[in-house]
Write an enzyme that holds these catalytic residues in place. Structure first.
Site, PDB file in Angstrom:
ATOM      1  N   THR A 101       0.962  -0.966  -0.098  1.00  0.00           N
ATOM      2  CA  THR A 101      -0.158  -0.029  -0.065  1.00  0.00           C
ATOM      3  C   THR A 101       0.989   1.097   0.061  1.00  0.00           C
ATOM      4  O   THR A 101       1.482   1.525   1.052  1.00  0.00           O
ATOM      5  CB  THR A 101      -0.910  -0.198   1.202  1.00  0.00           C
ATOM      6  N   PRO A 102       1.194   1.866  -1.109  1.00  0.00           N
ATOM      7  CA  PRO A 102       2.355   2.498  -1.553  1.00  0.00           C
ATOM      8  C   PRO A 102       2.306   4.046  -0.856  1.00  0.00           C
ATOM      9  O   PRO A 102       2.138   5.084  -1.636  1.00  0.00           O
ATOM     10  CB  PRO A 102       2.335   2.709  -2.942  1.00  0.00           C
ATOM     11  N   CYS A 103       2.431   4.291   0.194  1.00  0.00           N
ATOM     12  CA  CYS A 103       2.424   5.431   1.037  1.00  0.00           C
ATOM     13  C   CYS A 103       3.644   6.329   0.725  1.00  0.00           C
ATOM     14  O   CYS A 103       3.669   7.402   0.585  1.00  0.00           O
ATOM     15  CB  CYS A 103       2.196   5.177   2.687  1.00  0.00           C
ATOM     16  N   HIS A 104       4.642   5.593   0.067  1.00  0.00           N
ATOM     17  CA  HIS A 104       5.785   6.440  -0.326  1.00  0.00           C
ATOM     18  C   HIS A 104       5.396   7.258  -1.492  1.00  0.00           C
ATOM     19  O   HIS A 104       6.275   8.337  -1.772  1.00  0.00           O
ATOM     20  CB  HIS A 104       7.017   5.405  -0.391  1.00  0.00           C
ATOM     21  N   ARG A 105       4.508   6.992  -2.062  1.00  0.00           N
ATOM     22  CA  ARG A 105       3.975   7.841  -3.314  1.00  0.00           C
ATOM     23  C   ARG A 105       3.052   9.112  -2.997  1.00  0.00           C
ATOM     24  O   ARG A 105       2.671   9.672  -3.908  1.00  0.00           O
ATOM     25  CB  ARG A 105       3.150   6.756  -4.327  1.00  0.00           C
TER      26      ARG A 105
END
Length: 164
Positions: free
Chosen positions: A133-137
């Site tokens: 779940t790409p919170c880095h994006r």
């Protein structure tokens, strides 16, 4: 019973905790599973034992770091929270495509609550399954990195990998 595995990646050690069905319940750029277990919702928590193989997710992570940026889309995650907005925001976050980061404001809008910028930031901060779940994006309004539980160096490395 939960299983976990730590794999070496270009961004550092990635520990992945999976449930009985192989769905990812926690993941982070650490080799310490004890940092991840408290992130799992109590209804999904349990004792975690090390495993040499936690299923197809490891191959999908390798494919992602080998350049198949869509490989992580096939990974099943098992996340729960007490709030409807948080659960929805995590699902929306999974739809943010590699190489196309959004701001917290844009993320709040995508999640259906344009005024809930702090709520969007909280969804990132409470995300138990980093990378999948790409919170880095999700970035600050000015395009700067903001925060990341696993360090800004890792966040930058992931964004650079996805931009290549």
């Amino acid at each position: 019973m939960l299983k976990y595995q730590t794999m070496q990646t270009p961004a550092g050690p990635l520990t992945i905790v999976v449930g009985e069905t192989g769905g990812v319940r926690a993941a982070g750029f650490t080799d310490q599973v004890d940092e991840l277990l408290p992130l799992i919702h109590p209804s999904l928590a349990g004792e975690a034992v090390p495993a040499d193989d936690v299923g197809p997710v490891t191959g999908q992570v390798r494919s992602y770091f080998d350049g198949d940026l869509a490989a992580l889309d096939a990974v099943t995650v098992e996340q729960r929270t007490g709030g409807e907005f948080m659960a929805h925001a995590w699902q929306v976050m999974r739809d943010i495509k590699p190489g196309h980061p959004v701001t917290y404001t844009e993320f709040a809008h995508l999640a259906g609550r344009p005024a809930a910028v702090r709520g969007a930031a909280a969804a990132c901060a409470r995300n138990p399954v980093a990378l999948f779940t790409p919170c880095h994006r999700v970035l600050r309004l000015d395009g700067s990195l903001g925060g990341y539980r696993w360090g800004l160096t890792v966040k930058r490395q992931l964004l650079d990998h996805e931009a290549a």
